[in-house]
Motif scaffolding. Structure first.
Motif, mmCIF file in Angstrom:
data_model
loop_
_atom_site.group_PDB
_atom_site.id
_atom_site.type_symbol
_atom_site.label_atom_id
_atom_site.label_comp_id
_atom_site.label_asym_id
_atom_site.label_seq_id
_atom_site.Cartn_x
_atom_site.Cartn_y
_atom_site.Cartn_z
ATOM 1 N N GLY A 1 0.755 -1.236 0.000
ATOM 2 C CA GLY A 1 0.000 0.000 0.000
ATOM 3 C C GLY A 1 0.788 1.290 0.000
ATOM 4 N N ARG A 2 1.867 1.372 -0.765
ATOM 5 C CA ARG A 2 2.597 2.647 -0.819
ATOM 6 C C ARG A 2 1.775 3.739 -1.475
ATOM 7 N NH1 ARG A 2 7.395 3.042 -3.696
ATOM 8 N NH2 ARG A 2 7.228 1.012 -4.673
ATOM 9 N N GLN A 3 0.745 3.361 -2.238
ATOM 10 C CA GLN A 3 -0.106 4.354 -2.876
ATOM 11 C C GLN A 3 -1.261 4.783 -1.978
ATOM 12 O OE1 GLN A 3 -0.067 1.185 -3.325
ATOM 13 N NE2 GLN A 3 -2.063 0.347 -3.832
ATOM 14 N N ARG A 4 -1.364 4.201 -0.790
ATOM 15 C CA ARG A 4 -2.451 4.524 0.131
ATOM 16 C C ARG A 4 -2.053 5.651 1.080
ATOM 17 N NH1 ARG A 4 -6.124 0.135 0.343
ATOM 18 N NH2 ARG A 4 -7.405 1.525 1.612
ATOM 19 N N GLY A 5 -3.057 6.217 1.770
ATOM 20 C CA GLY A 5 -2.840 7.383 2.604
ATOM 21 C C GLY A 5 -2.313 7.066 3.989
ATOM 22 N N VAL A 6 -2.072 8.130 4.753
ATOM 23 C CA VAL A 6 -1.516 8.004 6.100
ATOM 24 C C VAL A 6 -2.461 7.231 7.014
ATOM 25 C CG1 VAL A 6 -0.816 9.308 8.148
ATOM 26 C CG2 VAL A 6 -0.106 10.072 5.879
ATOM 27 N N ALA A 7 -3.768 7.481 6.911
ATOM 28 C CA ALA A 7 -4.731 6.808 7.782
ATOM 29 C C ALA A 7 -4.682 5.297 7.586
ATOM 30 C CB ALA A 7 -6.140 7.333 7.516
ATOM 31 N N TYR A 8 -4.601 4.861 6.337
ATOM 32 C CA TYR A 8 -4.474 3.427 6.042
ATOM 33 C C TYR A 8 -3.212 2.856 6.665
ATOM 34 C CZ TYR A 8 -3.228 -0.651 3.122
ATOM 35 O OH TYR A 8 -2.833 -1.897 2.670
ATOM 36 N N VAL A 9 -2.101 3.509 6.432
ATOM 37 C CA VAL A 9 -0.817 3.006 6.925
ATOM 38 C C VAL A 9 -0.818 2.905 8.448
ATOM 39 C CG1 VAL A 9 1.646 3.512 7.120
ATOM 40 C CG2 VAL A 9 0.479 3.822 4.929
ATOM 41 N N ALA A 10 -1.279 3.943 9.122
ATOM 42 C CA ALA A 10 -1.271 3.956 10.579
ATOM 43 C C ALA A 10 -2.191 2.885 11.152
ATOM 44 C CB ALA A 10 -1.686 5.335 11.093
ATOM 45 N N SER A 11 -3.396 2.776 10.621
ATOM 46 C CA SER A 11 -4.371 1.830 11.157
ATOM 47 C C SER A 11 -3.956 0.384 10.932
ATOM 48 C CB SER A 11 -5.738 2.087 10.509
ATOM 49 O OG SER A 11 -6.674 1.115 10.937
ATOM 50 N N VAL A 12 -3.550 0.059 9.695
ATOM 51 C CA VAL A 12 -3.167 -1.319 9.381
ATOM 52 C C VAL A 12 -1.905 -1.712 10.148
ATOM 53 C CG1 VAL A 12 -2.428 -2.864 7.540
ATOM 54 C CG2 VAL A 12 -4.302 -1.259 7.137
ATOM 55 N N THR A 13 -0.941 -0.805 10.233
ATOM 56 C CA THR A 13 0.284 -1.090 10.985
ATOM 57 C C THR A 13 -0.043 -1.343 12.451
ATOM 58 O OG1 THR A 13 1.620 0.282 9.504
ATOM 59 C CG2 THR A 13 2.537 -0.203 11.676
ATOM 60 N N ARG A 14 -0.854 -0.504 13.041
ATOM 61 C CA ARG A 14 -1.200 -0.643 14.459
ATOM 62 C C ARG A 14 -1.904 -1.978 14.720
ATOM 63 N NH1 ARG A 14 -4.030 3.566 14.625
ATOM 64 N NH2 ARG A 14 -2.264 4.997 14.811
ATOM 65 N N THR A 15 -2.782 -2.366 13.813
ATOM 66 C CA THR A 15 -3.528 -3.616 13.994
ATOM 67 C C THR A 15 -2.612 -4.830 13.913
ATOM 68 O OG1 THR A 15 -5.515 -2.591 13.045
ATOM 69 C CG2 THR A 15 -5.431 -4.999 13.098
ATOM 70 N N TRP A 16 -1.745 -4.857 12.903
ATOM 71 C CA TRP A 16 -0.837 -5.993 12.759
ATOM 72 C C TRP A 16 0.204 -6.023 13.872
ATOM 73 C CZ3 TRP A 16 -0.682 -10.317 9.812
ATOM 74 C CH2 TRP A 16 -1.661 -10.426 8.825
ATOM 75 N N ARG A 17 0.624 -4.849 14.345
ATOM 76 C CA ARG A 17 1.564 -4.806 15.467
ATOM 77 C C ARG A 17 0.953 -5.474 16.702
ATOM 78 N NH1 ARG A 17 6.346 -4.661 15.053
ATOM 79 N NH2 ARG A 17 5.963 -6.629 16.126
ATOM 80 N N ALA A 18 -0.322 -5.161 16.964
ATOM 81 C CA ALA A 18 -0.997 -5.746 18.121
ATOM 82 C C ALA A 18 -1.114 -7.260 17.968
ATOM 83 C CB ALA A 18 -2.382 -5.115 18.291
ATOM 84 N N ALA A 19 -1.451 -7.715 16.769
ATOM 85 C CA ALA A 19 -1.625 -9.147 16.550
ATOM 86 C C ALA A 19 -0.302 -9.902 16.681
ATOM 87 C CB ALA A 19 -2.233 -9.382 15.165
ATOM 88 N N ILE A 20 0.752 -9.357 16.110
ATOM 89 C CA ILE A 20 2.061 -10.014 16.181
ATOM 90 C C ILE A 20 2.565 -10.048 17.613
ATOM 91 C CG2 ILE A 20 4.489 -9.799 15.501
ATOM 92 C CD1 ILE A 20 3.489 -8.636 12.828
ATOM 93 N N ASP A 21 2.427 -8.946 18.317
ATOM 94 C CA ASP A 21 2.917 -8.884 19.696
ATOM 95 C C ASP A 21 2.145 -9.841 20.596
ATOM 96 O OD1 ASP A 21 4.729 -7.014 18.906
ATOM 97 O OD2 ASP A 21 3.693 -5.296 19.807
ATOM 98 N N ARG A 22 0.838 -9.930 20.405
ATOM 99 C CA ARG A 22 0.054 -10.837 21.241
ATOM 100 C C ARG A 22 0.424 -12.292 20.946
ATOM 101 N NH1 ARG A 22 -6.307 -10.052 22.405
ATOM 102 N NH2 ARG A 22 -5.392 -8.065 23.092
ATOM 103 N N HIS A 23 0.683 -12.598 19.684
ATOM 104 C CA HIS A 23 1.086 -13.968 19.352
ATOM 105 C C HIS A 23 2.448 -14.301 19.945
ATOM 106 C CE1 HIS A 23 2.917 -17.149 16.839
ATOM 107 N NE2 HIS A 23 1.703 -17.668 16.901
ATOM 108 N N ALA A 24 3.372 -13.337 19.884
ATOM 109 C CA ALA A 24 4.704 -13.573 20.439
ATOM 110 C C ALA A 24 4.643 -13.794 21.943
ATOM 111 C CB ALA A 24 5.616 -12.388 20.120
ATOM 112 N N ALA A 25 3.734 -13.116 22.622
ATOM 113 C CA ALA A 25 3.631 -13.222 24.068
ATOM 114 C C ALA A 25 2.923 -14.494 24.513
ATOM 115 C CB ALA A 25 2.897 -12.006 24.624
#
Length: 332
Positions: free
Chosen positions: A274-298
């Motif tokens: 999504g390099r062609q997508r906006g800041v809102a997309y990048v922030a929201s999707v990144t935040r969601t995947w960060r939470a999922a990855i961190d919870r799985h690691a824990a």
């Protein structure tokens, strides 16, 4: 697993880093990268500022140099490699062998990642790229099933990166000819699929819209029907009297439910498109995947997909629908 997120401009890069990306990938404002849309990508000064922002927080920046130059323009790609090394990029993402060879000979300490545009889908291809050009990672095309990804992880000489979320390409990246067939320009050579200068929208008196690519009609939309960026593969066509998405429906790849399996397979990095997508997309999707990855690691044994994660990702999906795409095949 590393979370690698898109940065189409400096605000998006900063948003991705601040939302938890381990690394971002970016491009210069020319045809050396496969998202060469007007108004997108980085000037030299913006790239320097982005690298400083990421490195100050212990994160990484990868420069996408993933298109295929002709021999007359190779010097431009070589200069971009020099720039990546001089600016302190953590890696380049490249596909063309001459570019990889130049980087390996000239800047051996600059990590080389094989782009998805390199179309490496087999163990022998990965071995060749590792032995010949010393690649440190390879991004797999979005045409492999989860079983194929797992088998490649077992035998690959380098860590593997897979696409986890975003626009789904049904073609083997680096080999698609659809845009070139209709417009004469392709993401492989010119850095953009369906270049904007070839796109024309027409609206009828009843509010219906039609879109043409180089005067080829590729879709029509009802007044309230959402319309994404027009590409040939996601158009609707008349096939023996039936009009439908003959190649691919507008939908986004979402592999969130496969996260434990990808981690178990040994996938090194999850990539957000999504390099062609906006800041809102990048922030929201990144935040969601960060939470999922961190919870799985824990707590991998008790991990499960949270409804809120899927709801948030669906908001940013094409057509507001998601799919596992080729990752899941009934016939496998």
């Amino acid at each position: 697993m590393q979370l690698v997120c898109p940065a189409g401009n400096l605000p998006a890069l900063q948003a991705a880093i601040d939302a938890g990306a381990d690394a971002v990938y970016a491009g210069l404002r020319d045809q050396t990268n496969a998202r060469a849309f007007p108004g997108l990508n980085f000037s030299d000064e913006e790239l320097r500022r982005g690298i400083d922002h990421a490195h100050a927080r212990g994160r990484k920046v990868y420069l996408a140099l993933n298109t295929y130059p002709d021999s007359a323009r190779l010097a431009q790609w070589f200069a971009a490699v020099d720039k990546a090394a001089g600016f302190g990029c953590d890696a380049i993402i490249a596909a063309e062998m001459a570019v990889l060879d130049y980087a390996a000979r000239t800047h051996p300490r600059l990590a080389r990642h094989l782009s998805v545009q390199g179309s490496a889908t087999t163990a022998p291809a990965l071995r060749y790229m590792h032995e010949r050009f010393g690649i440190a990672r390879a991004v797999l095309p979005r045409v492999l099933s989860i079983q194929q990804v797992e088998r490649l992880c077992e035998v690959s000489p380098v860590p593997l990166e897979v696409f986890a979320f975003g626009s789904l390409c049904i073609m083997v990246e680096g080999r698609c000819q659809l845009s070139s067939y209709v417009t004469g320009a392709s993401p492989n050579r010119h850095g953009v699929c369906s270049p904007a200068k070839f796109v024309r929208w027409d609206e009828s008196t009843d509010g219906r819209r039609s879109v043409r690519l180089n005067e080829v009609l590729i879709d029509k939309f009802e007044p309230a029907e959402p319309a994404g960026y027009p590409t040939v593969c996601k158009g609707r066509f008349d096939v023996r009297g039936e009009v439908f998405h003959a190649l691919e429906e507008p939908t986004s790849l979402n592999t969130l439910e496969l996260l434990p399996r990808l981690a178990q397979a040994g996938v090194a990095a999850l990539k957000i498109e999504g390099r062609q997508r906006g800041v809102a997309y990048v922030a929201s999707v990144t935040r969601t995947w960060r939470a999922a990855i961190d919870r799985h690691a824990a707590a991998p044994d008790t991990w499960s997909v949270q409804p809120g994660w899927q709801q948030e990702l669906s908001r940013h999906a094409e057509g507001h629908q998601t799919t596992l795409g080729p990752y899941h095949r009934h016939w496998h």
